[in-house]
Write a protein that holds these residues in place. Structure first.
Motif, PDB file in Angstrom:
ATOM      1  N   ASP A   1      -5.860   2.889  16.247  1.00 14.98           N
ATOM      2  CA  ASP A   1      -6.518   4.197  16.239  1.00 14.98           C
ATOM      3  C   ASP A   1      -6.069   5.075  17.398  1.00 14.98           C
ATOM      4  N   ASN A   2      -4.970   4.741  18.010  1.00 15.43           N
ATOM      5  CA  ASN A   2      -4.483   5.556  19.123  1.00 15.43           C
ATOM      6  C   ASN A   2      -2.955   5.537  19.150  1.00 15.43           C
ATOM      7  N   PRO A   3      -2.278   6.353  18.305  1.00 11.27           N
ATOM      8  CA  PRO A   3      -2.865   7.299  17.347  1.00 11.27           C
ATOM      9  C   PRO A   3      -3.279   6.598  16.060  1.00 11.27           C
ATOM     10  N   ASP A   4      -3.890   7.351  15.153  1.00  9.14           N
ATOM     11  CA  ASP A   4      -4.292   6.798  13.863  1.00  9.14           C
ATOM     12  C   ASP A   4      -3.057   6.346  13.086  1.00  9.14           C
ATOM     13  N   ARG A   5      -3.052   5.073  12.703  1.00  3.88           N
ATOM     14  CA  ARG A   5      -1.882   4.523  12.022  1.00  3.88           C
ATOM     15  C   ARG A   5      -2.188   4.018  10.614  1.00  3.88           C
ATOM     16  N   LYS A   6      -3.326   4.416  10.065  1.00  2.00           N
ATOM     17  CA  LYS A   6      -3.672   3.933   8.730  1.00  2.00           C
ATOM     18  C   LYS A   6      -2.630   4.360   7.699  1.00  2.00           C
ATOM     19  N   GLY A   7      -2.136   5.582   7.804  1.00  2.00           N
ATOM     20  CA  GLY A   7      -1.164   6.070   6.835  1.00  2.00           C
ATOM     21  C   GLY A   7       0.143   5.312   6.886  1.00  2.00           C
ATOM     22  N   ARG A   8       0.582   4.968   8.076  1.00  2.00           N
ATOM     23  CA  ARG A   8       1.851   4.248   8.135  1.00  2.00           C
ATOM     24  C   ARG A   8       1.692   2.807   7.662  1.00  2.00           C
ATOM     25  N   LEU A   9       0.522   2.181   7.893  1.00  2.00           N
ATOM     26  CA  LEU A   9       0.307   0.847   7.346  1.00  2.00           C
ATOM     27  C   LEU A   9       0.317   0.909   5.820  1.00  2.00           C
ATOM     28  N   MET A  10      -0.319   1.933   5.242  1.00  2.00           N
ATOM     29  CA  MET A  10      -0.268   2.108   3.794  1.00  2.00           C
ATOM     30  C   MET A  10       1.179   2.219   3.313  1.00  2.00           C
ATOM     31  N   THR A  11       1.998   2.909   4.077  1.00  2.00           N
ATOM     32  CA  THR A  11       3.402   3.058   3.704  1.00  2.00           C
ATOM     33  C   THR A  11       4.120   1.723   3.762  1.00  2.00           C
ATOM     34  N   PHE A  12       3.877   0.960   4.823  1.00  2.00           N
ATOM     35  CA  PHE A  12       4.493  -0.361   4.920  1.00  2.00           C
ATOM     36  C   PHE A  12       4.107  -1.222   3.715  1.00  2.00           C
ATOM     37  N   LEU A  13       2.815  -1.229   3.374  1.00  2.00           N
ATOM     38  CA  LEU A  13       2.337  -2.041   2.261  1.00  2.00           C
ATOM     39  C   LEU A  13       2.943  -1.554   0.939  1.00  2.00           C
TER      40      LEU A  13
END
Length: 427
Positions: free
Chosen positions: A210-222
């Protein structure tokens, strides 16, 4: 154990060899009886209780810190600051600055004699460049899969521990950049060719979440893993001050300082519906992975001081203290909301009404089964290739695996329309 504290006047330096060593503790190597365990830390300061948990797995042995930058910051922390909670024989930090340093006989000997290995933070591409495809990689995987000794890492050191990993070969990548083009040159993912931890099969990790928010990039990896390999993909992510400690049974305890701070770990998995693949995942286009708003199922777990909340990696659906979320991406825009539990893998107790045992674990030249009656058994290797199939496996049947290569395998057992999937490793 009686300690002998050595006051270091200077480190062991091997400039020509590509490494520098900093040693604290008893110079006489000891052989103890470690237990398997894995610790994934989010990347800020270490969580003391989580580190103590991992150190206890080393059974008062020798701790080796592998890093590609920095110096001896872990030595006093582990040997002295945590001494009231856990005892170790020695702590050695080796800073490796080249592939030659990684494969130096001194370094390889230290890895061979360590009861615990810890990967520090830094730039994970240095780890990939210096440690992969050489004798050091082999020694690390021997530590994990033959000796079954503990290992962990923080930040870059956590990032390399999944069997899929973000290599950062072309630098870091933000969520917005990754979502706008999943095949951009900064979305660099390695697979099945570095650190081999069976419980992290088909899993990628992410840190500083969350520093920075990385939810979007994890979704991309998956999304990339699911698209490129045609498999369900999994991810484990940790906020900066969070640690995930995984025992031999796959129970992942989450350490942090919730509720004082918003400190969470995230256990993400592609949904198991027939159409789990992203709708749009291609070069030059924004990612869309929606699937009715349930593209990825995530169990979000608050980290507590004593790791009371957990998630079970042996089935990827049971846990305590967390909450389920649904994650999706539409035209490169990430969003999340409250979700429901995954039901992708049936528990063994729901399979036939009795326990099914697969042994030995890990295996060598054969695998045996208890609790089966004419079930279908399929075994695939780490790249999804089928290496064995039998539609009528019976109680106490033995499968000859002498021609299997060392590595991770997935065993699928199916009977009466129900299916159980388990991971297993060959020595």
């Amino acid at each position: 154990m009686k300690k002998i504290l050595l006051f270091l006047l200077f480190p062991i330096i091997g400039f020509a060899q590509g490494y520098t060593s900093y040693f604290t503790g008893n110079p006489v190597n000891v052989d103890t009886n470690p237990s398997p365990g894995f610790c994934l830390m989010g990347g800020a300061t270490e969580h003391d209780n989580a580190m103590v948990w991992l150190l206890k797995q080393a059974d008062e042995g020798d701790v080796l810190i592998l890093r590609c930058s920095g110096s001896d910051g872990y030595n006093d922390y582990i040997y002295s600051d945590l001494a009231s909670q856990v005892t170790v024989n020695s702590v050695e930090s080796i800073v490796i600055t080249s592939a030659a340093g990684a494969t130096n006989p001194y370094v390889l000997n230290k890895v061979a004699n360590a009861e615990m290995i810890w990967f520090a933070g830094g730039d994970q591409y240095n780890y990939v460049s210096y440690f992969k495809d050489n004798a050091l990689e082999d020694a690390i995987n021997n530590h994990i899969n033959v000796k079954h000794y503990p290992v962990g890492g923080t930040s870059a050191g956590m990032a390399i521990l999944g069997d899929h990993y973000f290599s950062a070969q072309n630098g870091s990548v933000t969520s917005s950049t990754a979502l706008s083009n999943p095949y951009g040159n900064t979305v660099t993912i390695g697979a099945y060719d570095f650190i081999n931890i069976p419980i992290l099969n088909h899993t990628i990790t992410d840190t500083h979440f969350d520093n920075p928010d990385r939810k979007g990039r994890l979704m991309t990896f998956l999304a990339r893993i699911a698209t490129d390999e045609g498999i369900r993909s999994f991810g484990i992510a940790a906020n900066e001050y969070v640690a995930v400690c995984i025992d031999a049974a796959g129970k992942a305890k989450v350490y942090g300082d919730y509720p004082n701070y918003q400190e969470f770990a995230y256990f993400a998995q592609a949904n198991c519906d027939d159409s789990y693949l992203p709708e749009t995942c291609q070069s030059g286009s924004s990612l869309t992975w929606n699937q009715g708003g349930q593209a990825v199922k995530v169990y979000k777990v608050p980290g507590t001081a004593n790791g009371t909340n957990y998630f079970n990696l042996s089935d990827w659906q049971t846990g305590s203290g967390g909450s389920w979320e649904n994650w999706k991406v539409i035209n490169g825009v990430f969003s999340s909301g409250a979700g429901t539990a995954s039901t992708c893998i049936l528990g063994v107790e729901d399979f036939t009404g009795q326990n099914v045992t697969v042994y030995p674990v890990p295996f060598d030249t054969e695998i045996r089964f208890n609790g089966l009656d004419k079930a279908t058994v399929i075994i695939t290797d780490s790249q999804g290739r089928k290496v064995y199939e039998n539609k009528a496996v019976k109680e106490n049947e033995t499968i000859n695996t002498s021609n299997f290569a060392s590595g991770i395998y997935v065993i699928s057992i199916e009977k009466d329309g129900k299916k159980v999937t388990r991971k297993i490793v060959r020595n």
